[in-house]
Design an enzyme around this catalytic site. Sequence first.
Site, PDB file in Angstrom:
ATOM      1  N   HIS A 298    -101.903 128.968  38.098  1.00 18.42           N
ATOM      2  CA  HIS A 298    -101.287 127.653  38.415  1.00 18.42           C
ATOM      3  C   HIS A 298    -100.571 127.652  39.713  1.00 18.42           C
ATOM      4  CE1 HIS A 298    -100.090 123.363  36.636  1.00 18.42           C
ATOM      5  NE2 HIS A 298     -99.872 123.458  37.883  1.00 18.42           N
TER       6      HIS A 298
ATOM      7  N   HIS B 240    -100.275 125.780  43.686  1.00 17.72           N
ATOM      8  CA  HIS B 240    -100.702 124.793  44.884  1.00 17.72           C
ATOM      9  C   HIS B 240    -100.553 125.347  46.122  1.00 17.72           C
ATOM     10  CE1 HIS B 240    -100.585 121.282  41.974  1.00 17.72           C
ATOM     11  NE2 HIS B 240     -99.546 122.195  41.281  1.00 17.72           N
ATOM     12  N   LEU B 241    -101.651 125.558  46.726  1.00 19.54           N
ATOM     13  CA  LEU B 241    -101.688 126.395  48.113  1.00 19.54           C
ATOM     14  C   LEU B 241    -102.044 125.219  49.264  1.00 19.54           C
ATOM     15  CD1 LEU B 241    -104.015 129.552  47.435  1.00 19.54           C
ATOM     16  CD2 LEU B 241    -101.402 129.165  47.421  1.00 19.54           C
ATOM     17  N   ARG B 242    -102.161 124.019  48.760  1.00 13.38           N
ATOM     18  CA  ARG B 242    -101.937 122.984  49.891  1.00 13.38           C
ATOM     19  C   ARG B 242    -102.752 122.797  50.845  1.00 13.38           C
ATOM     20  NH1 ARG B 242     -98.899 120.512  46.352  1.00 13.38           N
ATOM     21  NH2 ARG B 242     -96.615 121.005  46.383  1.00 13.38           N
TER      22      ARG B 242
ATOM     23  N   ASN C  40    -105.100 119.128  43.885  1.00 13.48           N
ATOM     24  CA  ASN C  40    -104.505 118.350  44.891  1.00 13.48           C
ATOM     25  C   ASN C  40    -104.171 118.389  46.104  1.00 13.48           C
ATOM     26  OD1 ASN C  40    -102.340 119.793  43.933  1.00 13.48           O
ATOM     27  ND2 ASN C  40    -100.974 118.407  43.590  1.00 13.48           N
TER      28      ASN C  40
ATOM     29  N   HIS D 215    -102.732 118.330  32.584  1.00 11.58           N
ATOM     30  CA  HIS D 215    -101.329 118.071  32.952  1.00 11.58           C
ATOM     31  C   HIS D 215    -100.871 116.774  32.009  1.00 11.58           C
ATOM     32  CE1 HIS D 215     -98.391 116.529  36.160  1.00 11.58           C
ATOM     33  NE2 HIS D 215     -98.441 115.662  35.217  1.00 11.58           N
TER      34      HIS D 215
ATOM     35  N   HIS E 190     -97.747 123.524  32.227  1.00 12.33           N
ATOM     36  CA  HIS E 190     -96.108 123.609  32.301  1.00 12.33           C
ATOM     37  C   HIS E 190     -95.613 122.648  31.358  1.00 12.33           C
ATOM     38  CE1 HIS E 190     -97.683 119.779  34.198  1.00 12.33           C
ATOM     39  NE2 HIS E 190     -97.828 120.228  35.168  1.00 12.33           N
TER      40      HIS E 190
ATOM     41  N   ASP F 258     -96.595 127.554  38.755  1.00 15.94           N
ATOM     42  CA  ASP F 258     -96.726 126.119  39.107  1.00 15.94           C
ATOM     43  C   ASP F 258     -96.091 126.026  40.584  1.00 15.94           C
ATOM     44  OD1 ASP F 258     -97.642 123.485  39.647  1.00 15.94           O
ATOM     45  OD2 ASP F 258     -95.943 122.559  38.041  1.00 15.94           O
TER      46      ASP F 258
ATOM     47  N   HIS G  78     -93.044 122.679  49.213  1.00 20.27           N
ATOM     48  CA  HIS G  78     -92.929 121.605  50.088  1.00 20.27           C
ATOM     49  C   HIS G  78     -92.285 122.004  51.238  1.00 20.27           C
ATOM     50  CE1 HIS G  78     -94.500 118.691  47.199  1.00 20.27           C
ATOM     51  NE2 HIS G  78     -93.559 119.297  46.354  1.00 20.27           N
TER      52      HIS G  78
HETATM   53  O1  DOR Z   1     -93.522 119.494  40.222  1.00 16.46           O
HETATM   54  C1  DOR Z   1     -94.678 119.249  40.408  1.00 16.46           C
HETATM   55  N1  DOR Z   1     -95.464 119.479  41.929  1.00 16.46           N
HETATM   56  N2  DOR Z   1     -95.412 118.981  39.485  1.00 16.46           N
HETATM   57  C2  DOR Z   1     -96.876 118.668  39.511  1.00 16.46           C
HETATM   58  O2  DOR Z   1     -97.276 118.215  38.711  1.00 16.46           O
HETATM   59  C3  DOR Z   1     -97.552 118.501  40.982  1.00 16.46           C
HETATM   60  C4  DOR Z   1     -96.730 119.712  41.720  1.00 16.46           C
HETATM   61  C5  DOR Z   1     -97.313 119.436  43.247  1.00 16.46           C
HETATM   62  O3  DOR Z   1     -98.265 119.425  43.642  1.00 16.46           O
HETATM   63  O4  DOR Z   1     -96.238 119.398  44.135  1.00 16.46           O
HETATM   64 ZN    ZN Z   2     -98.990 121.849  39.260  1.00 13.11          ZN
END
Ligand code: DOR
Ligand code: ZN
Length: 423
Positions: free
Chosen positions: A57, A59-61, A91, A178, A231, A304, A308
């Site tokens: 899990h 997120h590589l953006r 996402n 989720h 999560h 997870d 950012h």
């Molecule tokens: O804290 C989180 N960040 N929870 C999520 O479900 C999405 C994730 C994100 O993509 O930043």
């Molecule tokens: Zn996530």
Amino acid sequence: MNFDLVINNIKFLGQRVFLGIKEGKIAELSFKDLSIEGVPVFDGQGCTLFPSFIDAHVHLREPGFEYKEDIESGLKAALAGGFGQVLAMANTNPVNDKASVTEFMLTRARELYPSGPSLHPVGALTRGLQGEEMAPLGELAQAGCKAFSNDGLPVKNNELFRRCVEYAHDLGLLVIDHCEDPDLSEAGVINEGKMSSYLGLKGIPTVAESLQVARDILLAAYLDIPLHLAHISCKESVELIAWAKEKGIPVSAETCPHYLLLTEEILADYNTLAKVNPPLRTEEDRQALLAALRTGVIDILVTDHAPHADFEKEVPLAQAPNGISGLDTALALSLELKRQGQLQEQDLIRLWAETPATLFNLNFNSFKPGDRADFILVDESKKWVVSEKTMYSKGKNTPFWGQTLRGKVKYHFLEGKLVYEDK
Ligand code: DOR
Ligand code: ZN
């Protein structure tokens, strides 16, 4: 039996071992010295041997949010963090709800890191993650997605969710849900409870999660189709999952290091670096999660990883985005849990490699002859400070920022090749 490479001076499950590698595969793991004349020997410098970890899990953006992270920086953080395989959530922008996005991610990863780590895309469950219409799951599976998820946004419509789960199952892939009721969590900033009252912020109640966990369990039971719950953060969810497993209902679940080492207390000074969804909860929840990992009620650990940019987190708590950057720190945090006696070395192997491989049908190196030689050599006593210099992820948004952690990957081998070395 001859080898291409022998690794000596390493420990595995408390014992001194020797590892023989041939053609990218494990040839032998032995208590006796495997050195043979003419075969190169690699000095493991007393490190602990682990199979490469799998992070199911992240997120590589990329595509779309490369200022937060891109495939290059994200996979570098994975490699340095001990991960040989990651499952990347959908996402992005555009959302990974079509073959072209999946193919782009796979191609980019292979171009940048031909020797790995491997990026396994997770396809969107609904179009645009909007929760209104099923994504083209067949097309996504064909393109190389290894699971489906609406992660980041819940699917509220139970009928649509049911059809997605059935369709995914026909394609042989697992749905990662989720678990969040969007009405109950609406406008929430942190856990609903003492801290939210103290800070005067709208809270996210545990029932926003546990209600969806209950829905998923009932659906999995009714359909007799496996479902994976993302999560998990609270005791009520743990109790429901324990009940489901006792009944033989096919659900599995994950949680993250931050839920195991932190509680809502850390938000007392409005620390946006600790803002995450689901939110950090209470000590009681933390203890329930730790116990669930030991007993197998919760099946796996994931980061997870949600990077950012600094400017996004440098705003009032209510406006800050949710997410903790996790790939760089996960191993050290896991070793902290081991030092505290919460988890054993075998637990870490099970939670970070063996079970995720089983759930998502991926490679797992059990150090048996023929297994892919994907492994890390870890210096468990190495102290390091979480900083700009030590993190490979673009996302510096971690509540562990500035802290001294213990334990770091010294060497990472994939298919028997040294692909990363800590300098
Ligand atoms: O804290 C989180 N960040 N929870 C999520 O479900 C999405 C994730 C994100 O993509 O930043
Ligand atoms: Zn996530």
